[in-house]
Design a protein around this motif. Structure first.
Motif, PDB file in Angstrom:
ATOM      1  N   ARG A 117       0.864  -1.173   0.000  1.00  0.00           N
ATOM      2  CA  ARG A 117       0.000   0.000   0.000  1.00  0.00           C
ATOM      3  C   ARG A 117       0.907   1.231   0.000  1.00  0.00           C
ATOM      4  NH1 ARG A 117      -2.373   3.744   3.180  1.00  0.00           N
ATOM      5  NH2 ARG A 117      -0.772   3.414   4.756  1.00  0.00           N
ATOM      6  N   ASP A 118       0.599   2.169  -0.844  1.00  0.00           N
ATOM      7  CA  ASP A 118       1.288   3.443  -0.831  1.00  0.00           C
ATOM      8  C   ASP A 118       2.766   3.373  -1.187  1.00  0.00           C
ATOM      9  OD1 ASP A 118      -0.680   5.157  -0.615  1.00  0.00           O
ATOM     10  OD2 ASP A 118      -0.091   6.006   1.301  1.00  0.00           O
ATOM     11  N   ARG A 119       3.107   2.468  -2.056  1.00  0.00           N
ATOM     12  CA  ARG A 119       4.415   2.510  -2.687  1.00  0.00           C
ATOM     13  C   ARG A 119       4.165   2.598  -4.184  1.00  0.00           C
ATOM     14  NH1 ARG A 119       9.407   0.318  -0.447  1.00  0.00           N
ATOM     15  NH2 ARG A 119       9.265   0.663   1.798  1.00  0.00           N
ATOM     16  N   GLN A 120       5.087   3.202  -4.887  1.00  0.00           N
ATOM     17  CA  GLN A 120       4.988   3.287  -6.332  1.00  0.00           C
ATOM     18  C   GLN A 120       6.317   2.836  -6.919  1.00  0.00           C
ATOM     19  OE1 GLN A 120       2.527   4.844  -8.708  1.00  0.00           O
ATOM     20  NE2 GLN A 120       1.219   4.134  -7.062  1.00  0.00           N
ATOM     21  N   PRO A 121       6.305   2.203  -8.108  1.00  0.00           N
ATOM     22  CA  PRO A 121       7.575   1.779  -8.704  1.00  0.00           C
ATOM     23  C   PRO A 121       8.480   2.977  -9.019  1.00  0.00           C
ATOM     24  CG  PRO A 121       5.755   1.493 -10.259  1.00  0.00           C
ATOM     25  CD  PRO A 121       5.143   1.840  -8.940  1.00  0.00           C
ATOM     26  N   GLU A 122       7.892   4.108  -9.328  1.00  0.00           N
ATOM     27  CA  GLU A 122       8.693   5.319  -9.477  1.00  0.00           C
ATOM     28  C   GLU A 122       8.204   6.335  -8.464  1.00  0.00           C
ATOM     29  OE1 GLU A 122       7.959   7.617 -13.169  1.00  0.00           O
ATOM     30  OE2 GLU A 122       6.829   5.914 -13.884  1.00  0.00           O
ATOM     31  N   PHE A 123       9.117   6.944  -7.781  1.00  0.00           N
ATOM     32  CA  PHE A 123       8.762   7.875  -6.718  1.00  0.00           C
ATOM     33  C   PHE A 123       9.739   9.038  -6.749  1.00  0.00           C
ATOM     34  CE2 PHE A 123      12.252   6.494  -3.993  1.00  0.00           C
ATOM     35  CZ  PHE A 123      12.524   5.246  -4.516  1.00  0.00           C
ATOM     36  N   THR A 124       9.379  10.093  -6.057  1.00  0.00           N
ATOM     37  CA  THR A 124      10.168  11.321  -6.174  1.00  0.00           C
ATOM     38  C   THR A 124      10.873  11.627  -4.864  1.00  0.00           C
ATOM     39  OG1 THR A 124       8.584  12.145  -7.777  1.00  0.00           O
ATOM     40  CG2 THR A 124      10.053  13.761  -6.795  1.00  0.00           C
ATOM     41  N   GLN A 125      12.109  12.014  -4.994  1.00  0.00           N
ATOM     42  CA  GLN A 125      12.950  12.229  -3.841  1.00  0.00           C
ATOM     43  C   GLN A 125      13.529  13.654  -3.898  1.00  0.00           C
ATOM     44  OE1 GLN A 125      15.004   8.479  -2.854  1.00  0.00           O
ATOM     45  NE2 GLN A 125      16.867   9.703  -2.936  1.00  0.00           N
ATOM     46  N   ILE A 126      13.562  14.319  -2.745  1.00  0.00           N
ATOM     47  CA  ILE A 126      14.354  15.547  -2.638  1.00  0.00           C
ATOM     48  C   ILE A 126      15.711  15.091  -2.151  1.00  0.00           C
ATOM     49  CG2 ILE A 126      14.591  17.829  -1.575  1.00  0.00           C
ATOM     50  CD1 ILE A 126      11.577  17.670  -0.868  1.00  0.00           C
ATOM     51  N   ASP A 127      16.701  15.199  -3.001  1.00  0.00           N
ATOM     52  CA  ASP A 127      17.988  14.565  -2.745  1.00  0.00           C
ATOM     53  C   ASP A 127      19.024  15.643  -2.424  1.00  0.00           C
ATOM     54  OD1 ASP A 127      19.260  12.033  -2.710  1.00  0.00           O
ATOM     55  OD2 ASP A 127      20.374  12.630  -4.501  1.00  0.00           O
ATOM     56  N   VAL A 128      19.741  15.445  -1.333  1.00  0.00           N
ATOM     57  CA  VAL A 128      20.616  16.497  -0.811  1.00  0.00           C
ATOM     58  C   VAL A 128      21.955  15.901  -0.390  1.00  0.00           C
ATOM     59  CG1 VAL A 128      20.871  18.200   1.057  1.00  0.00           C
ATOM     60  CG2 VAL A 128      18.611  17.763   0.066  1.00  0.00           C
ATOM     61  N   GLU A 129      23.029  16.596  -0.652  1.00  0.00           N
ATOM     62  CA  GLU A 129      24.342  16.156  -0.156  1.00  0.00           C
ATOM     63  C   GLU A 129      25.198  17.385   0.137  1.00  0.00           C
ATOM     64  OE1 GLU A 129      24.491  12.888   0.228  1.00  0.00           O
ATOM     65  OE2 GLU A 129      26.575  12.504   0.765  1.00  0.00           O
ATOM     66  N   MET A 130      25.983  17.298   1.212  1.00  0.00           N
ATOM     67  CA  MET A 130      26.786  18.443   1.649  1.00  0.00           C
ATOM     68  C   MET A 130      28.192  17.981   2.053  1.00  0.00           C
ATOM     69  SD  MET A 130      23.769  19.800   4.196  1.00  0.00           S
ATOM     70  CE  MET A 130      24.482  21.330   4.748  1.00  0.00           C
ATOM     71  N   SER A 131      29.156  18.850   1.824  1.00  0.00           N
ATOM     72  CA  SER A 131      30.537  18.520   2.186  1.00  0.00           C
ATOM     73  C   SER A 131      30.957  19.235   3.464  1.00  0.00           C
ATOM     74  CB  SER A 131      31.489  18.937   1.064  1.00  0.00           C
ATOM     75  OG  SER A 131      31.303  18.116  -0.056  1.00  0.00           O
ATOM     76  N   PHE A 132      31.950  18.668   4.121  1.00  0.00           N
ATOM     77  CA  PHE A 132      32.518  19.257   5.334  1.00  0.00           C
ATOM     78  C   PHE A 132      31.462  19.460   6.416  1.00  0.00           C
ATOM     79  CE2 PHE A 132      35.175  20.987   1.776  1.00  0.00           C
ATOM     80  CZ  PHE A 132      36.297  20.218   2.022  1.00  0.00           C
ATOM     81  N   VAL A 133      30.621  18.461   6.571  1.00  0.00           N
ATOM     82  CA  VAL A 133      29.524  18.588   7.539  1.00  0.00           C
ATOM     83  C   VAL A 133      29.501  17.382   8.472  1.00  0.00           C
ATOM     84  CG1 VAL A 133      28.023  19.920   6.014  1.00  0.00           C
ATOM     85  CG2 VAL A 133      27.918  17.415   5.963  1.00  0.00           C
ATOM     86  N   ASP A 134      28.777  17.538   9.574  1.00  0.00           N
ATOM     87  CA  ASP A 134      28.446  16.395  10.421  1.00  0.00           C
ATOM     88  C   ASP A 134      26.928  16.257  10.459  1.00  0.00           C
ATOM     89  OD1 ASP A 134      27.428  18.242  12.220  1.00  0.00           O
ATOM     90  OD2 ASP A 134      29.217  18.220  13.484  1.00  0.00           O
ATOM     91  N   GLU A 135      26.461  15.314  11.249  1.00  0.00           N
ATOM     92  CA  GLU A 135      25.036  15.018  11.317  1.00  0.00           C
ATOM     93  C   GLU A 135      24.206  16.285  11.579  1.00  0.00           C
ATOM     94  OE1 GLU A 135      27.516  13.486  12.712  1.00  0.00           O
ATOM     95  OE2 GLU A 135      27.116  11.370  13.137  1.00  0.00           O
ATOM     96  N   ASN A 136      24.695  17.116  12.515  1.00  0.00           N
ATOM     97  CA  ASN A 136      23.879  18.258  12.916  1.00  0.00           C
ATOM     98  C   ASN A 136      23.696  19.270  11.797  1.00  0.00           C
ATOM     99  OD1 ASN A 136      23.260  17.412  15.526  1.00  0.00           O
ATOM    100  ND2 ASN A 136      25.315  17.996  16.230  1.00  0.00           N
ATOM    101  N   ASP A 137      24.706  19.415  10.959  1.00  0.00           N
ATOM    102  CA  ASP A 137      24.575  20.361   9.850  1.00  0.00           C
ATOM    103  C   ASP A 137      23.468  19.927   8.895  1.00  0.00           C
ATOM    104  OD1 ASP A 137      26.880  22.064  10.495  1.00  0.00           O
ATOM    105  OD2 ASP A 137      28.033  20.254  10.086  1.00  0.00           O
ATOM    106  N   VAL A 138      23.446  18.640   8.582  1.00  0.00           N
ATOM    107  CA  VAL A 138      22.429  18.145   7.650  1.00  0.00           C
ATOM    108  C   VAL A 138      21.042  18.244   8.299  1.00  0.00           C
ATOM    109  CG1 VAL A 138      21.688  16.214   6.214  1.00  0.00           C
ATOM    110  CG2 VAL A 138      24.124  16.569   6.629  1.00  0.00           C
ATOM    111  N   MET A 139      20.980  17.870   9.577  1.00  0.00           N
ATOM    112  CA  MET A 139      19.676  17.944  10.253  1.00  0.00           C
ATOM    113  C   MET A 139      19.197  19.385  10.377  1.00  0.00           C
ATOM    114  SD  MET A 139      19.644  14.898  13.090  1.00  0.00           S
ATOM    115  CE  MET A 139      21.320  14.820  13.688  1.00  0.00           C
ATOM    116  N   ASP A 140      20.130  20.301  10.559  1.00  0.00           N
ATOM    117  CA  ASP A 140      19.749  21.708  10.701  1.00  0.00           C
ATOM    118  C   ASP A 140      19.146  22.251   9.400  1.00  0.00           C
ATOM    119  OD1 ASP A 140      19.867  24.468  11.804  1.00  0.00           O
ATOM    120  OD2 ASP A 140      21.346  24.703  10.199  1.00  0.00           O
TER     121      ASP A 140
END
Lengths: 584, 584
Positions: free
Chosen positions: B227-250
């Protein structure tokens, strides 16, 4: 040691502040007992200095740093002495005196240097694409591309377009290019296709009442790749309801104006000129004319229709064309050079090339002696000849004459350095023929696609002379490139069925492939039309890149190979079994 | 008759003006010798009036108009008499007295009415998706979705992220879900795969120095669709350099705050709370807790570890857990209802369910008589019991105890109508185990993916007790849904190789599948991390839609079928031959 600033932002206002920078070693030098490093990130370069007095251990470590090592440094921002100021760098008035150093990651020697002066084969660059992408030029190209996305999207949002994603796993309906197929696991022997364009979906969105749709979307064509084609490419896809050609062209032109202003600070004067397909072909020899320079083709049938010179007269009598371009000034066009052009003309498909040189009221050249004074005078008038001009004449079948002259025109302009890449000359090409004859398939095929509406005042031509029917289609060309193409679509089932009939797509086949669209047209489809821009080529023109591969992060080669990861690759027998296929 | 206004914008300021509207007949009625039509487009409704005195022919034609016909009308804007004013419509103070009518397209009777009250099977709705998409609710969903794209992108642009497109035709490296494959025409027997996520590409972009990348991108997984899965789905995709967990979460939390403010005018208080995976599991029974209501699970091992009641004591002695949730008030929990909950607990996997009712300082219920006064007192204290509470106790193996109580907690909250869809409770789940044991594969598999970094202070655990190692991963949960997940990645070759070793991916296989990434890690890879948001689910929560299919323009069924066009479909033998494959 998390950075407190990037490598592109330190300036005099921060002198005496302690800062942390993270980045790549871009340049290393040992000078006067100190080590100087240019530290690089996406935002710029900062000069950092290691002094054995400050931190002997850091200095020792810095001695062994190499290009592309990733480091973190803490230090104090110091103003440079006047003689060391670098006015070309944003950070050129300061340097950072390092107190602490941490190596975040070592780098092996890269297979090529990270700068724009590299002379390395594209294959190597593609294999190490992640290194190639560090080069300033490619980085700038992708940053401009990101800026283009932003400008385009905000333009359409402001214009009340709704951004809608359409499926990638769709039905295979090959008409035109070859589909990429995706085997289905749930339905043995059945396949999805990747979209060649979201054409049917965007029409359905108009039928669904969304009024104005846009999307920046990947499309796929499994074709033999010519130079500067990619199996997957990006399209700015647009569709609008209750519009005619001018509405779509108007929105598109305003987008282009904003893009060129914001990216290049170039003013594109509106409205963009329109040329009919016929006009374009008879004046520039193709349907995507480069208008940055002159040398228009002039048809000379009226001059030579009763000429004594049989070569010209025969061509005209057999329904062909005599036409010419005039190059001014004619300096530098030696006999040898003209011979080479003649060779080119033959390569392009002409039987030969005649020429005249007009100077001091005199005509010389290969055919001067065969032409009457009157003819030469008329030619001079028709072509509005200036003194010291070279006239190149082709007499051949309709298509050949114009196409060869068009190619000569481009070649000469290139040799004369007239293809100014700071100049942007746009034109709309309109009044395209609806159909073209396919020898291979022995039937008419749609010149644009089968959903493009014929001109509504010419519907009877579909029965009487389909090749004469014009389409409600328009292409936007820039400096010899087609950058967008679109049309008003058929919005009534009867006309769409008629179109399929003309294309010899049988009722059954039409139903199987496009039944859902035909049905949708019956439930209140509004008049609608749209356009699609080739984003890769547009960004290429905006950045002055030499190839679309230079504006795509991870492009494929002309055989659709990814040199970096080796895709396509072999897969497991288990994967194939699950998909109910096997390799032949 | 091109529209001069849309159907959503006419008001009193335009009274006496002549206007042209285009749209769909939404409602037709004949009243007092006049015909009234609500004309609809994406922007609203306008009442138009046909009077036989004004234009008898238009009136005659209007008589035969039907719902969903597409028309153009020209007429005069007239203020409505006070009694006819509709304050609920934006255009409710005016109507248009029609002078000219043109039918742009007739509509057949639609298979269902175009309104939100329809009771029609989803199959029919999907077959006629272009009609379903006309319904106000779906139209609103897609317009909100478009708004979400805009907010998300402008947020990232403002934060200096570079938007970069990554390839759709990539290498097949199945690890986790099944790949969709695309046969290659140029390389017989070789295949591309559609991306399950752009994971390796975004890491390569960090290695290439782009520092901050984002993309809204389609991803593909060939899985059996729950239920509620699709073979194609959309993602907001993000990547950052020189960061730790808190930077990405922030960054992520600030995006969420802006989204919820702009779309729903809801203030998300920052920082978003963090729960460890263990805490979440032992308090809510899963790793995506619904925090809109209470009933936390309380572990009672300390209360019962030396109990006379063998059922509890044995479980504890065998390493299991005794835990409970308290429901307050207990009104309405009849014996019969508690029996049903016991049945549910068994369905969820527990051996049974014990209960207590605490009222007026007295404990009753199934196990009250087996427990000492002291135990009951301690339980009361541990659980902070209020008067008139129902206590549900499970004693079982670790996983079972918490998971069953977690499911009971959700079920009861649902029955008590505590799942308030105006409430938005976020949490970060952190400190996930790095690995999980796969019985099927008889090896550890990565809980997140093989590129996620273990906690760097626990690297020795990879050798000594891999199952104890924690990952530098984080999930964002909202009201019981995982809406984003990410991690800090491994940025050094040695650790990545170690990780493959732990996962029993042999050197050769690792090289064949991920050699390019391993190599890239050697050329100066910066520390980096990122996150991906599930856009479909996020929009579902923002619109209150009941299913992700209601926020996707053209969704597929749970068997990955497109009911509208019949994809996947059979393709020609010729197509298959060109791709060097055949159906088994």
């Amino acid at each position: 040691m998390k950075r407190t600033f990037t490598c592109g932002e330190l300036d005099e206002s921060l002198i005496n502040k302690t800062v942390v920078l993270n980045g790549w070693v871009n340049k290393w030098r040992d000078h006067g007992g100190l080590i100087f490093i240019d530290l690089r990130d996406r935002y710029g370069l900062t000069q950092i200095v290691f002094n054995p007095q400050t931190n002997p251990r850091a200095y020792e470590t810095a001695k062994h740093l190499r290009n592309e090592d990733v480091i973190a440094v803490e230090g104090i921002v110091v103003g440079r002495p006047p003689e060391a100021i670098n006015p070309k760098m944003r950070t050129g008035k300061i340097e950072v005196h390092v107190q602490k150093l941490e190596i975040l990651n070592k780098a092996k020697t890269t297979p090529f240097e990270i700068n724009d002066q590299i002379e390395v084969s594209e294959d190597i660059r593609l294999k190490y694409r992640y290194l190639d992408l560090r080069r300033p030029r490619l980085q700038q190209n992708l940053i401009v591309r990101s800026e283009v996305y932003k400008i385009v999207r905000n333009f359409f949002y402001d214009e009340k377009f709704v951004e809608i994603e359409t499926p990638f796993l769709m039905k295979s309906t090959p008409e035109g290019a070859r589909d990429f197929l995706v085997p289905s696991r749930n339905f043995p022997g059945r396949f999805y296709a990747l979209p060649q364009s979201p054409q049917t979906y965007k029409q359905l969105l108009m039928i669904a009442g969304y009024d104005r749709y846009f999307q920046i979307v990947k499309c796929f064509r499994d074709e033999d790749l010519r130079r500067d084609r990619q199996p997957e490419f990006t399209q700015i896809d647009v569709e609008m309801s209750f519009v005619d050609e001018n509405d779509v062209m108007d929105v598109s032109a305003r987008l282009i104006k904003i893009l060129f202003k914001k990216i290049l600070n170039v003013d594109v004067p509106l409205p963009i000129r329109k040329l009919s397909f016929k006009q374009a072909f008879e004046t520039y020899g193709n349907d995507k004319p480069d208008l940055r320079f002159g040398f228009p083709i002039v048809t000379l049938n009226s001059v030579f229709e009763s000429s004594e010179f049989k070569v010209f007269r025969n061509v005209i009598e057999n329904g062909g064309r005599v036409a010419a371009i005039a190059i001014h000034p004619a300096d530098g066009f030696s006999r040898k050079k003209i011979d080479r052009l003649t060779e080119d003309a033959r390569q392009f498909g002409a039987k030969g090339l005649a020429y005249l040189i007009y100077n001091n009221n005199e005509f010389k050249g290969s055919v001067a002696k065969f032409l009457s004074q009157n003819e030469l005078e008329n030619l001079k008038q028709e072509m509005d000849l200036q003194n010291n001009s070279l006239v190149l004449i082709v007499a051949d079948q309709y298509e050949t004459t114009y196409s060869v002259l068009g190619q000569l025109r481009l070649k000469i302009a290139d040799e004369l350095n007239l293809l100014d890449d700071q100049k942007f000359e746009f034109a709309w090409i309109v009044d395209f023929p609806l159909l073209e004859w396919s020898e291979e398939q022995n039937r008419y095929v749609a010149r644009h696609h089968p959903f493009t509406s014929p001109r509504t005042d010419q519907l009877e031509l579909l029965d009487t002379a389909p090749d004469k029917a014009l389409a409600r289609a328009y292409d936007l060309v820039l400096n010899g490139n087609e950058i967008a193409g679109g049309s008003i679509r058929i919005h009534q089932r009867a006309l769409q069925e008629k179109m399929f009939e003309v294309l010899k797509i049988g009722k059954e086949e039409a139903e199987a492939k496009f039944g859902f669209l035909l049905q949708a047209l019956e439930y209140g489809a509004p008049p609608h039309g749209g356009i699609a821009f080739g984003l890769d080529r547009l960004v290429m023109l905006l950045t002055g890149a030499g190839s679309i591969r230079d504006v795509i992060a991870f492009p494929k080669t002309s055989s659709a190979l990814s040199l970096m990861d080796g895709a396509p690759s072999e897969v497991s027998e288990e994967q194939l079994a699950e998909l109910h296929i096997k390799v032949r």
